[in-house]
Scaffold this motif. Structure first.
Motif, PDB file in Angstrom:
ATOM      1  N   ALA A  11       0.679  -1.299   0.060  1.00 58.43           N
ATOM      2  CA  ALA A  11       0.417   0.786  -0.058  1.00 58.43           C
ATOM      3  C   ALA A  11       0.724   1.199   0.105  1.00 58.43           C
ATOM      4  CB  ALA A  11      -0.734   0.154   1.194  1.00 58.43           C
ATOM      5  N   GLY A  12       0.410   1.858  -0.924  1.00 56.93           N
ATOM      6  CA  GLY A  12       1.268   3.621  -0.847  1.00 56.93           C
ATOM      7  C   GLY A  12       0.022   4.680  -0.088  1.00 56.93           C
ATOM      8  N   THR A  13       0.173   5.766  -0.666  1.00 63.90           N
ATOM      9  CA  THR A  13      -0.790   6.941  -0.154  1.00 63.90           C
ATOM     10  C   THR A  13      -1.565   6.892  -1.374  1.00 63.90           C
ATOM     11  OG1 THR A  13       1.085   8.280   0.466  1.00 63.90           O
ATOM     12  CG2 THR A  13      -0.776   9.366   0.218  1.00 63.90           C
ATOM     13  N   THR A  14      -3.113   6.620  -0.809  1.00 66.24           N
ATOM     14  CA  THR A  14      -4.187   6.689  -1.871  1.00 66.24           C
ATOM     15  C   THR A  14      -3.742   7.634  -2.861  1.00 66.24           C
ATOM     16  OG1 THR A  14      -6.050   7.822  -0.309  1.00 66.24           O
ATOM     17  CG2 THR A  14      -5.733   6.555   0.351  1.00 66.24           C
ATOM     18  N   ILE A  15      -4.734   7.474  -3.980  1.00 69.40           N
ATOM     19  CA  ILE A  15      -4.995   7.865  -4.741  1.00 69.40           C
ATOM     20  C   ILE A  15      -5.574   9.424  -5.096  1.00 69.40           C
ATOM     21  CG2 ILE A  15      -6.699   6.429  -6.204  1.00 69.40           C
ATOM     22  CD1 ILE A  15      -3.703   7.851  -8.111  1.00 69.40           C
ATOM     23  N   PHE A  16      -6.854   9.399  -3.758  1.00 66.72           N
ATOM     24  CA  PHE A  16      -7.521  10.545  -3.547  1.00 66.72           C
ATOM     25  C   PHE A  16      -6.590  11.245  -2.969  1.00 66.72           C
ATOM     26  CE2 PHE A  16     -10.104   7.023  -2.613  1.00 66.72           C
ATOM     27  CZ  PHE A  16     -11.012   6.681  -4.022  1.00 66.72           C
ATOM     28  N   THR A  17      -5.877  10.842  -1.857  1.00 66.96           N
ATOM     29  CA  THR A  17      -4.802  12.187  -1.175  1.00 66.96           C
ATOM     30  C   THR A  17      -3.841  12.652  -2.288  1.00 66.96           C
ATOM     31  OG1 THR A  17      -4.917  10.825   0.544  1.00 66.96           O
ATOM     32  CG2 THR A  17      -2.909  12.071   0.715  1.00 66.96           C
ATOM     33  N   THR A  18      -3.532  11.567  -3.410  1.00 71.39           N
ATOM     34  CA  THR A  18      -2.029  12.046  -3.994  1.00 71.39           C
ATOM     35  C   THR A  18      -2.992  13.654  -4.554  1.00 71.39           C
ATOM     36  OG1 THR A  18      -1.725  10.703  -4.188  1.00 71.39           O
ATOM     37  CG2 THR A  18      -1.120  10.873  -5.636  1.00 71.39           C
ATOM     38  N   MET A  19      -4.012  13.177  -5.259  1.00 70.67           N
ATOM     39  CA  MET A  19      -4.665  13.782  -6.832  1.00 70.67           C
ATOM     40  C   MET A  19      -5.206  15.286  -5.461  1.00 70.67           C
ATOM     41  SD  MET A  19      -3.814  12.436  -9.554  1.00 70.67           S
ATOM     42  CE  MET A  19      -4.778  13.249 -10.114  1.00 70.67           C
ATOM     43  N   SER A  20      -6.356  15.009  -4.596  1.00 70.32           N
ATOM     44  CA  SER A  20      -6.309  16.212  -4.006  1.00 70.32           C
ATOM     45  C   SER A  20      -4.908  17.338  -3.909  1.00 70.32           C
ATOM     46  CB  SER A  20      -6.330  15.681  -2.710  1.00 70.32           C
ATOM     47  OG  SER A  20      -8.001  15.517  -3.212  1.00 70.32           O
ATOM     48  N   VAL A  21      -3.923  16.195  -3.434  1.00 69.45           N
ATOM     49  CA  VAL A  21      -2.817  17.100  -2.999  1.00 69.45           C
ATOM     50  C   VAL A  21      -2.432  18.012  -4.246  1.00 69.45           C
ATOM     51  CG1 VAL A  21      -0.210  16.688  -2.418  1.00 69.45           C
ATOM     52  CG2 VAL A  21      -1.928  15.927  -0.883  1.00 69.45           C
ATOM     53  N   LEU A  22      -2.232  17.039  -5.472  1.00 67.31           N
ATOM     54  CA  LEU A  22      -1.740  17.948  -7.030  1.00 67.31           C
ATOM     55  C   LEU A  22      -2.258  19.022  -7.279  1.00 67.31           C
ATOM     56  CD1 LEU A  22       1.300  16.769  -8.369  1.00 67.31           C
ATOM     57  CD2 LEU A  22      -0.804  15.696 -10.222  1.00 67.31           C
ATOM     58  N   ALA A  23      -4.056  18.490  -7.079  1.00 72.58           N
ATOM     59  CA  ALA A  23      -4.784  19.987  -7.570  1.00 72.58           C
ATOM     60  C   ALA A  23      -4.274  20.773  -6.491  1.00 72.58           C
ATOM     61  CB  ALA A  23      -6.387  19.077  -7.316  1.00 72.58           C
ATOM     62  N   GLN A  24      -4.006  20.590  -5.325  1.00 66.43           N
ATOM     63  CA  GLN A  24      -3.658  21.845  -4.325  1.00 66.43           C
ATOM     64  C   GLN A  24      -2.842  22.405  -4.931  1.00 66.43           C
ATOM     65  OE1 GLN A  24      -3.883  20.963  -0.473  1.00 66.43           O
ATOM     66  NE2 GLN A  24      -5.892  22.083  -0.020  1.00 66.43           N
ATOM     67  N   GLN A  25      -1.792  21.636  -5.017  1.00 73.15           N
ATOM     68  CA  GLN A  25      -0.177  22.160  -5.761  1.00 73.15           C
ATOM     69  C   GLN A  25      -0.334  23.342  -7.309  1.00 73.15           C
ATOM     70  OE1 GLN A  25       1.917  19.159  -6.165  1.00 73.15           O
ATOM     71  NE2 GLN A  25       2.791  18.939  -4.148  1.00 73.15           N
ATOM     72  N   HIS A  26      -1.077  22.679  -8.042  1.00 70.84           N
ATOM     73  CA  HIS A  26      -1.095  23.688  -9.663  1.00 70.84           C
ATOM     74  C   HIS A  26      -2.586  24.020  -9.291  1.00 70.84           C
ATOM     75  CE1 HIS A  26       2.496  21.667 -11.079  1.00 70.84           C
ATOM     76  NE2 HIS A  26       1.943  20.539  -9.639  1.00 70.84           N
ATOM     77  N   ASN A  27      -2.894  24.306  -8.075  1.00 65.05           N
ATOM     78  CA  ASN A  27      -4.244  25.197  -8.189  1.00 65.05           C
ATOM     79  C   ASN A  27      -5.206  24.927  -8.645  1.00 65.05           C
ATOM     80  OD1 ASN A  27      -5.927  27.099  -6.928  1.00 65.05           O
ATOM     81  ND2 ASN A  27      -5.155  28.853  -8.129  1.00 65.05           N
ATOM     82  N   ALA A  28      -6.067  23.475  -9.580  1.00 62.93           N
ATOM     83  CA  ALA A  28      -6.266  22.947 -10.019  1.00 62.93           C
ATOM     84  C   ALA A  28      -8.138  22.518 -10.182  1.00 62.93           C
ATOM     85  CB  ALA A  28      -6.029  22.069 -10.794  1.00 62.93           C
ATOM     86  N   ILE A  29      -8.961  22.932 -10.667  1.00 63.03           N
ATOM     87  CA  ILE A  29      -9.952  22.744  -9.851  1.00 63.03           C
ATOM     88  C   ILE A  29      -9.903  21.310  -9.306  1.00 63.03           C
ATOM     89  CG2 ILE A  29     -12.864  22.454 -10.828  1.00 63.03           C
ATOM     90  CD1 ILE A  29     -11.850  25.223 -11.052  1.00 63.03           C
ATOM     91  N   ASN A  30     -10.891  21.009  -8.121  1.00 60.84           N
ATOM     92  CA  ASN A  30     -10.681  18.811  -7.954  1.00 60.84           C
ATOM     93  C   ASN A  30     -11.992  18.735  -8.132  1.00 60.84           C
ATOM     94  OD1 ASN A  30     -10.059  17.136  -6.657  1.00 60.84           O
ATOM     95  ND2 ASN A  30      -9.451  17.644  -4.993  1.00 60.84           N
ATOM     96  N   LEU A  31     -12.139  17.855  -9.016  1.00 60.41           N
ATOM     97  CA  LEU A  31     -13.230  16.967  -9.577  1.00 60.41           C
ATOM     98  C   LEU A  31     -12.481  14.964  -9.611  1.00 60.41           C
ATOM     99  CD1 LEU A  31     -14.603  18.900 -12.657  1.00 60.41           C
ATOM    100  CD2 LEU A  31     -15.138  19.156 -10.640  1.00 60.41           C
ATOM    101  N   GLY A  32     -11.707  15.092  -8.394  1.00 58.54           N
ATOM    102  CA  GLY A  32     -10.933  14.103  -8.461  1.00 58.54           C
ATOM    103  C   GLY A  32     -11.935  13.237  -7.020  1.00 58.54           C
ATOM    104  N   GLN A  33     -11.046  13.672  -6.001  1.00 56.61           N
ATOM    105  CA  GLN A  33     -11.549  13.174  -4.300  1.00 56.61           C
ATOM    106  C   GLN A  33     -13.285  13.516  -4.903  1.00 56.61           C
ATOM    107  OE1 GLN A  33     -10.111  14.930  -1.150  1.00 56.61           O
ATOM    108  NE2 GLN A  33      -9.842  12.824  -0.527  1.00 56.61           N
ATOM    109  N   GLY A  34     -14.091  12.344  -4.234  1.00 51.07           N
ATOM    110  CA  GLY A  34     -15.704  12.483  -4.173  1.00 51.07           C
ATOM    111  C   GLY A  34     -16.020  12.900  -2.510  1.00 51.07           C
TER     112      GLY A  34
END
Ligand code: PMP
Ligand code: GLN
Length: 381
Positions: A11-34
Motif C-alpha cells: 500500500a502507498g498513499t491513496t490515489i484520492f490524497t495523491t490527486m487532491s494534493v496535486l490539485a492544490q499544488q497546481h491550483n487545479a479544480i478538484n474533480l478527483g476525490q469525491g
C-alpha cells in the motif's frame, strides 16, 4: 530503528490524497476525490449546534444514539420494507469505510477468500489483506461495468467467505439490477458465503433506477452486512459518520470488534441526524438533486473531446480520453492536473492488475460555477 514487518507492504498513499494534493499544488479544480463543494443543510448544522449547546457532548451509547437507530429502522422500513430491530441490528460507525473494515474483520480468518469486483473502492482489498485473507478480483465488464456472474461461479472455492458488492458503484456509477440480485441469490444459496454490501451512495441514483438494496431481500440480509455513510449522502463527508445493518447473530460479533476500536461515535451529530431524518424530504429528493448536477456536467462536457460513459448513480462520471492520448490513466490524469488545471481520478487506480482503458473518473457533486470552470479548461484539450 525498530524492525517492522508491514501489514500492508503493497500500500502507498491513496490515489484520492495523491490527486487532491496535486490539485492544490497546481491550483487545479478538484474533480478527483469525491466530496461536494456546496454547503450542507443549514437545518442539520443548526441541529448539531443545538445538541452541543444543550450539553450533549459526552459518550453516547456504544451502538449509536437509540432514537437515531429507531429513525433509521423506520426509514429502512419505508424505503425497503425491511423489518430491522434497531436494538440488535444497527450500529452507528465512524464512517462507511470503518463499517466495511469492521465487517471484514468480523468474519475473516487467515487464508479465507473474498470476491471483489474491479474497479473496486480502494479500502476493500487492504481491509481483506490486513486480516490475512485473500482478495479474488474479478473485473467488471467494460465499458458497462457489469458483473460477469458466470465468472463469479468459476472463481468460487471452499475458501470463499464473502462477496463484496457496491451499488451505486464507485467509480463507474453502475447500479445493480433485480437480475443481478437473482444471480447473487442463486450463487450464495446453501453456502456459507457472507455478503458485504457497500451502499454508501444509496440515495444518489438517477434516471428512474431503483436502488436494489440488500435490505429489500430478507433471505440475503440474513447473511449480509450492509454499510452506509451519512457523510456521502448528506453532503458532509468530513463528518465521517455511517452505520451498518446486519442480522443479530452477525451484528453481535461486529459489535465485539467495534467496542474495542472506536467504541462510540460523535454524539451531537447523531442527535441532530435523529431529528433531521424524521423528515423524508431529507433523503427522497437527493437523487434528483444530484441527477441535475450530472446532467449539467454532461451537457457542458459535450463541448470537449472527452467521451462520456453512462452513469446512473453516485457522485461520479467516467470519461474516455481515447481520442486524445495513449498515455496511461495516471499519466493522463497528472497531465490534466498540471497543464489544464483539472484534477480527476485514474480508474486504473481501482484495479490491482495493470489496465489502461483510457478512462478517468470525474466527481460532479460540485457547484455549477466549479463545473463551468472545469469544462472551460477541458475544452482546450
Ligand atoms: N465506499 C465507497 C464506495 C465510497 O466511495 C466511500 C467514500 N468515501 C466509502 C465507502 C466510505 O465512506 P466514508 O467516508 O463514510 O467512510
Ligand atoms: N470515497 C471518496 C472517493 O472515492 C474518497 C474518500 C477518501 O479519500 N478515502 O473519492
Amino acid at each position: 530503528m525498530i524492525q517492522l514487518q508491514s501489514k500492508l507492504p503493497n500500500a502507498g498513499t491513496t490515489i484520492f490524497t495523491t490527486m487532491s494534493v496535486l490539485a492544490q499544488q497546481h491550483n487545479a479544480i478538484n474533480l478527483g476525490q469525491g466530496f461536494p463543494d456546496y454547503s450542507m443543510s443549514e437545518e442539520l448544522i443548526a441541529l448539531v449546534n443545538e445538541a452541543m449547546k444543550g450539553g450533549h457532548n459526552q459518550y453516547i451509547h456504544m451502538n449509536g444514539y437509540i432514537p437515531l437507530r429507531e429513525t433509521l429502522a423506520e426509514k429502512t422500513e419505508y424505503l425497503y420494507g425491511a423489518n430491522i430491530n434497531p436494538d440488535t441490528q444497527i450500529t452507528v460507525t465512524p464512517g462507511g469505510t470503518y463499517a466495511l473494515y469492521t465487517a471484514l474483520t468480523t468474519i475473516l480468518q487467515p487464508h479465507d477468500e473474498v470476491i471483489v469486483f474491479e474497479p473496486a473502492y480502494d479500502s476493500y482489498i487492504p481491509g481483506i489483506e490486513i486480516n490475512g485473507a485473500k482478495a479474488i478480483t474479478i473485473p467488471l465488464t467494460f465499458p458497462e461495468y457489469k458483473i460477469d456472474w458466470s465468472e463469479v461461479r468459476k472463481r468460487l472455492t471452499e475458501k470463499t467467505r464473502a462477496i463484496m458488492i457496491n451499488s451505486p458503484h464507485n467509480p463507474s456509477g453502475a447500479v445493480l439490477s433485480v437480475d443481478d440480485i437473482e444471480q447473487l441469490r442463486s450463487i450464495v444459496k446453501d453456502t456459507q458465503i457472507v455478503i458485504i454490501s457497500d451502499e454508501v451512495y444509496e440515495h444518489l441514483i438517477f434516471d428512474g433506477f431503483k436502488h436494489e438494496s440488500i435490505l429489500k431481500y430478507p433471505d440475503l440480509l440474513e447473511r449480509s452486512f450492509v454499510c452506509f455513510s451519512f457523510g456521502k449522502v448528506y453532503h458532509c463527508t468530513g463528518w465521517k459518520l455511517g452505520y451498518c445493518i446486519a442480522p443479530e447473530y452477525l451484528m453481535k460479533e461486529f459489535r465485539k470488534i467495534h467496542q474495542f476500536n472506536a467504541f462510540t461515535c460523535d454524539t451531537p451529530k447523531q442527535i441532530a441526524l435523529a431529528t433531521f431524518l424524521k423528515k423524508r424530504e431529507a433523503y427522497v429528493e437527493l437523487g434528483a438533486f444530484l441527477q441535475q448536477k450530472r446532467d449539467y456536467f454532461q451537457q457542458g462536457m459535450k463541448e470537449t473531446k472527452l467521451e462520456a460513459l453512462p452513469t446512473h448513480g453516485s457522485y461520479f462520471q467516467i470519461y474516455s480520453y481515447k481520442n486524445l492520448s495513449d498515455e496511461s490513466e495516471k499519466e493522463f490524469a497528472i497531465h490534466l492536473t498540471k497543464n489544464y488545471g483539472v484534477a480527476t481520478i485514474p480508474v486504473a487506480a481501482f484495479y490491482q492488475r495493470e489496465i489502461n482503458n483510457r478512462v478517468l473518473r470525474f466527481c460532479f457533486s460540485k457547484k455549477e460555477e466549479t463545473l463551468d470552470v472545469a469544462i472551460e479548461r477541458l475544452m482546450k484539450l
